[in-house]
Motif scaffolding. Structure first.
Motif, PDB file in Angstrom:
ATOM      1  N   ILE A  37       0.866  -1.188   0.000  1.00  8.93           N
ATOM      2  CA  ILE A  37       0.000   0.000   0.000  1.00  8.93           C
ATOM      3  C   ILE A  37       0.896   1.230   0.000  1.00  8.93           C
ATOM      4  O   ILE A  37       1.771   1.356   0.857  1.00  8.93           O
ATOM      5  N   PRO A  38       0.740   2.122  -0.957  1.00  8.03           N
ATOM      6  CA  PRO A  38       1.604   3.303  -0.955  1.00  8.03           C
ATOM      7  C   PRO A  38       1.306   4.192   0.250  1.00  8.03           C
ATOM      8  O   PRO A  38       0.151   4.315   0.652  1.00  8.03           O
ATOM      9  N   ARG A  39       2.366   4.785   0.819  1.00  8.18           N
ATOM     10  CA  ARG A  39       2.143   5.768   1.889  1.00  8.18           C
ATOM     11  C   ARG A  39       1.251   6.874   1.349  1.00  8.18           C
ATOM     12  O   ARG A  39       1.406   7.285   0.208  1.00  8.18           O
ATOM     13  N   LEU A  40       0.334   7.357   2.188  1.00  9.32           N
ATOM     14  CA  LEU A  40      -0.637   8.374   1.786  1.00  9.32           C
ATOM     15  C   LEU A  40      -1.479   7.869   0.612  1.00  9.32           C
ATOM     16  O   LEU A  40      -1.879   8.647  -0.253  1.00  9.32           O
ATOM     17  N   GLY A  41      -1.688   6.564   0.583  1.00 10.23           N
ATOM     18  CA  GLY A  41      -2.480   5.992  -0.493  1.00 10.23           C
ATOM     19  C   GLY A  41      -3.411   4.909   0.036  1.00 10.23           C
ATOM     20  O   GLY A  41      -3.568   4.739   1.244  1.00 10.23           O
ATOM     21  N   ARG A  70      -5.442   0.870  -1.075  1.00  6.84           N
ATOM     22  CA  ARG A  70      -5.677  -0.241  -2.000  1.00  6.84           C
ATOM     23  C   ARG A  70      -7.059  -0.801  -1.693  1.00  6.84           C
ATOM     24  O   ARG A  70      -7.619  -0.574  -0.619  1.00  6.84           O
ATOM     25  N   VAL A 102      -8.401   0.012   1.940  1.00 13.98           N
ATOM     26  CA  VAL A 102      -7.406  -0.084   3.004  1.00 13.98           C
ATOM     27  C   VAL A 102      -6.391   1.037   2.813  1.00 13.98           C
ATOM     28  O   VAL A 102      -5.727   1.115   1.780  1.00 13.98           O
ATOM     29  N   ALA A 153       0.718   8.544   6.464  1.00 13.82           N
ATOM     30  CA  ALA A 153       2.148   8.843   6.394  1.00 13.82           C
ATOM     31  C   ALA A 153       2.895   8.195   7.556  1.00 13.82           C
ATOM     32  O   ALA A 153       4.056   7.829   7.434  1.00 13.82           O
ATOM     33  N   GLY A 186      -9.352   8.527  -3.232  1.00  8.81           N
ATOM     34  CA  GLY A 186      -9.185   9.907  -2.774  1.00  8.81           C
ATOM     35  C   GLY A 186      -7.754  10.238  -2.388  1.00  8.81           C
ATOM     36  O   GLY A 186      -6.871   9.374  -2.426  1.00  8.81           O
ATOM     37  N   ILE A 187      -7.544  11.476  -1.979  1.00 10.42           N
ATOM     38  CA  ILE A 187      -6.235  11.906  -1.504  1.00 10.42           C
ATOM     39  C   ILE A 187      -6.211  11.765   0.014  1.00 10.42           C
ATOM     40  O   ILE A 187      -7.099  12.235   0.710  1.00 10.42           O
ATOM     41  N   VAL A 188      -5.168  11.072   0.526  1.00  7.53           N
ATOM     42  CA  VAL A 188      -5.045  10.829   1.958  1.00  7.53           C
ATOM     43  C   VAL A 188      -4.150  11.895   2.569  1.00  7.53           C
ATOM     44  O   VAL A 188      -3.102  12.228   2.022  1.00  7.53           O
ATOM     45  N   HIS A 189      -4.588  12.461   3.694  1.00  8.50           N
ATOM     46  CA  HIS A 189      -3.775  13.454   4.400  1.00  8.50           C
ATOM     47  C   HIS A 189      -4.085  13.333   5.872  1.00  8.50           C
ATOM     48  O   HIS A 189      -5.242  13.205   6.255  1.00  8.50           O
ATOM     49  N   GLY A 190      -3.062  13.363   6.721  1.00  6.70           N
ATOM     50  CA  GLY A 190      -3.282  13.096   8.132  1.00  6.70           C
ATOM     51  C   GLY A 190      -3.967  11.747   8.255  1.00  6.70           C
ATOM     52  O   GLY A 190      -3.625  10.802   7.542  1.00  6.70           O
ATOM     53  N   PRO A 223       0.391  17.842   9.100  1.00  8.37           N
ATOM     54  CA  PRO A 223       1.548  16.979   8.815  1.00  8.37           C
ATOM     55  C   PRO A 223       1.750  16.722   7.327  1.00  8.37           C
ATOM     56  O   PRO A 223       2.877  16.762   6.848  1.00  8.37           O
ATOM     57  N   ASN A 224       0.685  16.455   6.580  1.00  8.31           N
ATOM     58  CA  ASN A 224       0.897  16.299   5.141  1.00  8.31           C
ATOM     59  C   ASN A 224      -0.155  16.982   4.294  1.00  8.31           C
ATOM     60  O   ASN A 224      -0.664  16.430   3.342  1.00  8.31           O
ATOM     61  N   GLY A 225      -0.473  18.215   4.691  1.00  7.61           N
ATOM     62  CA  GLY A 225      -1.313  19.045   3.856  1.00  7.61           C
ATOM     63  C   GLY A 225      -2.733  18.546   3.750  1.00  7.61           C
ATOM     64  O   GLY A 225      -3.226  17.839   4.625  1.00  7.61           O
ATOM     65  N   ALA A 259      -6.162  17.847   0.599  1.00 10.77           N
ATOM     66  CA  ALA A 259      -6.431  17.538  -0.805  1.00 10.77           C
ATOM     67  C   ALA A 259      -6.444  18.786  -1.667  1.00 10.77           C
ATOM     68  O   ALA A 259      -6.533  18.697  -2.885  1.00 10.77           O
ATOM     69  N   ARG A 265      -1.918  19.891  -1.559  1.00 11.26           N
ATOM     70  CA  ARG A 265      -0.907  18.956  -2.073  1.00 11.26           C
ATOM     71  C   ARG A 265      -0.831  18.930  -3.596  1.00 11.26           C
ATOM     72  O   ARG A 265       0.265  19.023  -4.163  1.00 11.26           O
ATOM     73  N   GLN A 314       1.163  10.535  -4.935  1.00 12.43           N
ATOM     74  CA  GLN A 314       0.030  10.545  -3.999  1.00 12.43           C
ATOM     75  C   GLN A 314      -0.563  11.934  -3.819  1.00 12.43           C
ATOM     76  O   GLN A 314      -1.547  12.100  -3.129  1.00 12.43           O
ATOM     77  N   ARG A 316      -3.810  10.143 -11.415  1.00 10.01           N
ATOM     78  CA  ARG A 316      -3.121   8.917 -11.001  1.00 10.01           C
ATOM     79  C   ARG A 316      -3.537   7.764 -11.916  1.00 10.01           C
ATOM     80  O   ARG A 316      -2.725   6.949 -12.318  1.00 10.01           O
ATOM     81  N   LEU A 346      -5.824  -5.208  -3.838  1.00 13.70           N
ATOM     82  CA  LEU A 346      -4.834  -5.752  -2.917  1.00 13.70           C
ATOM     83  C   LEU A 346      -5.112  -7.238  -2.727  1.00 13.70           C
ATOM     84  O   LEU A 346      -4.206  -8.051  -2.689  1.00 13.70           O
TER      85      LEU A 346
END
Ligand SMILES: Cc1cc2nc3c(=O)[nH]c(=O)nc-3n(C[C@H](O)[C@H](O)[C@H](O)COP(=O)(O)OP(=O)(O)OC[C@H]3O[C@@H](n4cnc5c(N)ncnc54)[C@H](O)[C@@H]3O)c2cc1C
Ligand code: HEM
Ligand code: SF4
Ligand code: SF4
Ligand code: FES
Lengths: 140, 811
Positions: free
Chosen positions: A38-42, A44, A55, A59, A80-84, B518-520, B522, B525, B545, B552, B807
């Motif tokens: 699973i990519p960080r801030l991502g 699957r 899932v 970060a 979507g875009i994951v943040h915090g 911590p990481n902005g 949507a 970014r 990301q 993407r 996955l």
């Protein structure tokens, strides 16, 4: 390259599930893949018979799982875009809290939450959703 | 133990600060609030409609007593604080209640100035400030006949209108010759006086009050020149004075107001002050928009974030008298160095004046037709150059062929009229949200209704609805609006920092510019990612990301979670082989819908994500590549058939389109970018509503910029005419690069050009030949990295495999 985390146990929502009085719907812990898949801030997708489960990996390598359906109009949250510890739905930008599945104010609604845990870099998912009190009411 | 925060003054500014603070740090303090009034917090500015019988007290409550209880805030009503002991950090009220503080917030507002003439303390002489005053006036209207309002300013006229509506005979006494002289010039004031006179208000102008006459109660007003009029009620509305007595008695440094610095701190670092009682950079304010900005700044420091600065405000005003439209902002008189444009139509009762200096708006007065108030105010705040639109400025935004801000008379629209087309929000819903959910700013309306939160083209309309519903210009956002709530820097500041401090990654930017998350989010970014890769094409790595899902997945997400696939068709030209490939793909993958797009491409809709790489692989085999119909990128170059076939064609528009598309495809932009080429001025390719449009003429090519279709169509501006094909390519590349380097993320070319001015773009692209060549060269350089088919990378070279497969699949 995402470095391999040396965290053994990232999240144990088991206690939350155990506290619930009525019997939770039947489910089982299953292995779904490696944390590195699973990519960080991502996110699957796990395809389940009764619908996809998203899932997420934050970060800080916390792993969360939600029903892959936005409480607004069913948008796929996994995209979507994951943040915090939040994800922004790709369709109309609602923000959903990954821990509780609730929409952040001023929006109101809730996506089903699934328990996850990570052991030795392997992600496990409990296949029945948490009976979540939050889902019935408003998030305010 | 939590620290203790005490607020003195349960009014608009103080409570706004508490609300902002709770949003930032809900659990930091034990909060105690002292208010001298009997009510919890209400919207003071709506006292005028209450007086006019258009609203009730209940409707104007902002935070009722339950609100305080629910948040564990201790609230003392009817409790005037009479002493602050700064040594022992304790405040005391007249009744002897006391409370300790670690931090103190003073927001005591101001009080009406009562002329110190004989008789000023007679019963029946009041100010217009709180619910008590309104009750007194409504009560007087039931028992008495004659009301005199002293002062022909905003407050006085709203009081006069209200008393008239309550059935009283009202006379307004004004010391000067011009009503509302702080907001209006004499022409607008005359129109205002005329329509108020028609409603039945009488005016005594140029009259200085000498005495209030009466024995037990007020009976009349006598002027210096000996005239006298009878009165049963006198409302003094000659100005306000900041409430500083308490602060002064505590030894805090005060001038006209309590003096604060840019963090809203008084001379005692534990004591903050906000609202009408403060003096900041020599200014005091009497409108809520600046107070709310102060509240935001103060809350930021109380929450221990510590970066916000308040730098003063520009204000604008509207009169809240139903049926009278008046708007005023900035310096509306001007001087020798400024000039003005005026439109006067006495028959329609319309007057508009704009004061201009150095090609920028300094101030404006509008009477009778105020729909463009918000727009002028914005141009003024942003100091936008207006020389290119000067000839049309007074006619309003609707006549600009604008980039879609809309300028219909919102007031006249039905409640069912749709304001936000993107999210399907109609006027009634927005107005209801503003009044019921007590919203004050554009951001709040966006959050609660989603109106204006997508393409933003209805922003102007929403701002007008706010102004109309609430009376003032609430969206008076600080001049420098942060790019998103994660930072206090603007888009332009972030771009500059990235360039000048050579920041090449998102974490580096976030660290250097003190991001608060911590990481902005949507919103920031994707913007940061774009700024980085457009500024440092070689050094910055694309952050996957931080891209929207469309970019993407390299396809457009549809409402059911499936995707659409649009291959590139250079210049809109295709071949039997390409068509066969597409037909085969559609058959093989059972794609439900095939449609021609408005941009001359073929769209295959309803493809499942997992299937995308297979679809692409098959399309690639047939020579088809990504059309980037999903990206903030070059979309399509639309062409007409041109000289090769058309009997009118003067040049080969089709080939020109293909050449342009080959040069520009793959480049990431602040927003989508569309081009078109027409073979003659009949312009069948609709090149004049594109971001970059080319129209062939006998002597060469006309280049047009800044157009778009959409909610509000904007026709392009003519950039220039060039002779050769090479020049078309060079100007096109330079224009795109200027847009890429300088526009804000999610600005299309139209709003960008409207902000910087066409003259600026002409100067950079047409006049400065060396600059143009340099821009073009930078564009070509970044293209060397961008032009690789993302579909092939994913279909055949295994890029981002995880994006397209689940996955795990549970049985
Ligand atoms: C009728 C009217 C119409 C208006 N219309 C507009 C408009 O259209 N647009 C606009 O922008 N602005 C308008 N205003 C101005 C706007 O209401 C004020 O700028 C704003 O309310 C000031 O906020 P504040 O918190 O500084 O003061 P206030 O809202 O006055 O709050 C101060 C509070 O502190 C209390 N207090 C004072 N001293 C003490 C003490 N020692 N102990 C305890 N409590 C104390 C007061 O009783 C009061 O409740 C209008 C004002 C009025 C009266
Ligand atoms: C301003 C906000 C806009 C948004 C949010 C928007 C969004 C979209 C979306 C989601 C699609 C569907 C694409 C797909 O999945 O295949 C689309 C298609 C399209 N858009 Fe827009 N668009 C906007 C403005 C415009 C404008 C201004 C124009 C014209 C200049 C335009 C022209 C088109 C065309 C021609 C298509 C293809 C439609 C078809 O024939 O199927 N769009 N747009
Ligand atoms: S394709 Fe464009 S016009 Fe059509 S429904 Fe979607 S956004 Fe609206
Ligand atoms: S724009 Fe001119 S050349 Fe092109 S198709 Fe139309 S008439 Fe023919
Ligand atoms: S479906 Fe998620 S925001 Fe609309």
């Amino acid at each position: 390259m995402p470095t391999k985390p040396n965290i053994k146990l990232v999240k144990t929502p088991m206690t939350a599930a155990a506290d619930i009085k009525h019997t939770p719907p039947a489910g089982a812990w299953i292995e779904v893949g490696r944390l590195d898949d699973i990519p960080r801030l991502g996110a699957r997708v796990v395809c389940a018979p009764d619908g996809d489960i998203a899932v997420f990996r934050a970060a800080d390598d916390h792993v969360f799982a939600l029903r892959d359906q936005c409480p607004h109009r069913g948008g796929p949250l996994s995209q979507g875009i994951v943040h915090g510890h939040k994800v922004t739905c790709p369709l109309h930008n609602w923000n959903i809290d990954l821990q509780s599945g609730t929409a952040l104010a001023p929006d109101v609604g809730c996506a089903g939450v699934y328990s996850t845990r990570v052991e030795n870099g392997v992600v496990f998912l409990y296949t029945a959703p948490l009976p979540s009190a939050d889902c019935s009411g408003s998030s305010e | 133990m939590k620290e203790k925060l005490v607020l003195i003054g349960n009014g608009m500014a103080g409570m706004r600060t508490i609300e902002e603070l709770l949003a930032l740090a809900p659990d930091l303090y034990d909060i105690t609030v002292f208010g001298a009034e009997a009510q919890a917090n209400y919207n003071r500015i709506l006292l005028s409609p209450v007086l006019a019988g258009e609203k009730t007290i209940d409707e104007i409550m902002l935070n009722d007593e339950h609100w305080y209880m629910d948040r564990g805030i201790v609230l003392y009503l009817n409790s005037e604080v009479t002493g602050i002991d700064r040594n022992n950090r304790r405040v005391t009220t007249a009744d002897g209640v006391s409370a300790e503080y670690d931090r103190l917030l003073i927001a005591t507002g101001s009080q009406p100035f009562i002329l110190p003439v004989p008789g000023h303390d007679l019963p029946g002489v009041i100010g217009f400030r709180d619910i008590h005053d309104v009750d007194t006036m409504i009560d007087a209207a039931q028992h008495y006949r004659h009301a005199v309002v002293i002062g022909g300013g905003l407050l006085g006229l709203e009081a006069a209108n209200g008393l008239l509506r309550q059935g009283m005979k009202v006379t307004v006494v004004h010391i000067g010759d011009i009503l509302m002289e702080r907001q209006l010039d004499s022409a607008a004031a005359k129109l205002l006086r005329k329509s108020l006179t028609e409603r039945g208000i009488e005016f005594v102008m140029g009259a200085e009050t000498a005495e209030i006459v009466g024995k037990k109660r007020v009976q009349g007003v006598r002027f210096k020149d000996g005239r006298e009029i009878s009165a049963d009620l006198v409302v003094m509305a000659v100005g306000i004075r900041p409430n500083v007595a308490l602060a002064k008695s505590a030894g805090l440094y005060c001038e006209r107001g309590v003096v604060v610095n840019d963090t809203m701190q008084t001379y005692d670092p534990r004591v903050y002050a906000v609202g009408e009682c403060v003096q900041h950079r020599k200014q005091t304010y009497g409108l809520v928009a600046p107070l709310f900005e102060m509240a935001k700044t103060c809350a930021n420091h109380l929450a221990e974030l510590g970066w916000a600065r308040y730098a003063g405000s520009l204000t604008s005003t509207r009169l809240k008298v139903t049926g009278i439209d008046m708007f005023s902002a900035g310096d509306f008189t001007g001087d020798e160095t400024s000039d003005e444009i005026v439109l006067q139509d006495a028959a329609r009762g319309v007057y508009k004046k704009i004061v201009i200096k150095d090609h920028k708006i300094r101030g404006a007065v509008l009477y009778g037709d105020t729909v463009d108030g918000a727009w002028y105010f914005q141009l003024m705040r942003e100091q936008s150059p207006i020389e290119d639109i000067r000839d049309r400025l007074l006619f309003g935004q609707g006549h600009l062929g604008d980039s879609g801000h809309g300028a219909n008379a919102v007031a006249a629209m039905a409640d069912s009229a749709e304001i936000c087309g993107c999210n399907g929000v109609c006027k009634g819903t927005i107005v209801q949200a503003i009044t019921q959910k007590k919203l004050f700013t554009l951001e709040e309306v966006r959050a609660h209704t989603k109106a204006s939160s997508s393409c933003g083209s209805c922003t102007g309309l929403v701002e007008q609805l706010l102004a109309m519903t609430l009376g003032g210009d609430y969206s008076a956002a600080p001049q420098n609006k942060p790019m998103c709530p994660c930072t206090h820097f603007t888009h332009d500041e972030v771009r500059t920092a990235i360039r000048e401090r050579e920041l090449t990654s998102i974490p580096a930017v976030m660290q250097a510019l003190e991001w608060t998350t911590p990481n902005g989010c949507a919103s920031c970014r994707p913007a940061l990612n774009y700024y980085l890769i457009s500024t440092w094409p070689h050094a910055a790595r694309d952050d996957y990301q931080s891209r929207y899902i469309n970019e993407r997945a390299h396809a457009n997400i549809q409402k059911d979670g499936s995707y659409s696939v649009i291959p590139r068709m250079w210049g809109g030209v295709t071949t039997p082989d390409e068509l066969r490939t597409i037909a085969d793909v559609v058959d093989k993958y059972k794609i439900p819908t095939v449609k021609l797009t408005g941009g001359q491409r073929i769209d295959m809709l309803g493809v499942q994500k997992e299937t995308l790489p297979m679809v692409w692989a098959d399309l690639n085999k047939g020579g088809l590549v990504s059309g980037h119909a999903y990206g903030k990128a070059l979309r399509t170059v639309k062409t007409c058939v041109g000289q090769e076939w058309c009997r009118f064609g003067v040049r080969d528009s089709t080939q020109m389109g293909i050449t342009l598309e080959k040069m520009t495809w793959g480049s990431w932009m602040p927003h989508k970018f569309k081009m078109a080429v027409s073979g003659c001025p009949r312009n069948c390719a609709e090149a004049t509503i594109k971001d970059f449009g080319v129209v062939a003429v006998e002597s060469g090519w006309e280049l047009h910029v800044g157009g778009n279709g959409g909610v509000k169509v904007r026709v392009t501006d003519l950039l220039c005419k060039v002779a050769s094909e090479e020049e078309v390519l060079e100007y096109c590349g330079a224009f795109i690069q200027l847009y890429r380097e300088e526009a804000r993320y999610l600005d299309r070319t139209a709003p960008w050009i409207e902000r910087v001015g066409l003259s600026y773009v002409k100067q950079r692209i047409v006049e400065d030949a060396d600059g143009r060549k340099a821009l073009h060269a930078r564009f070509l350089d970044s293209q060397t990295l961008a032009q690789s088919d993302p579909w092939a990378e994913r279909a055949s070279h295994g890029v981002d495999k995880h994006e397209f497969v689940p996955l795990k699949r549970l049985a």
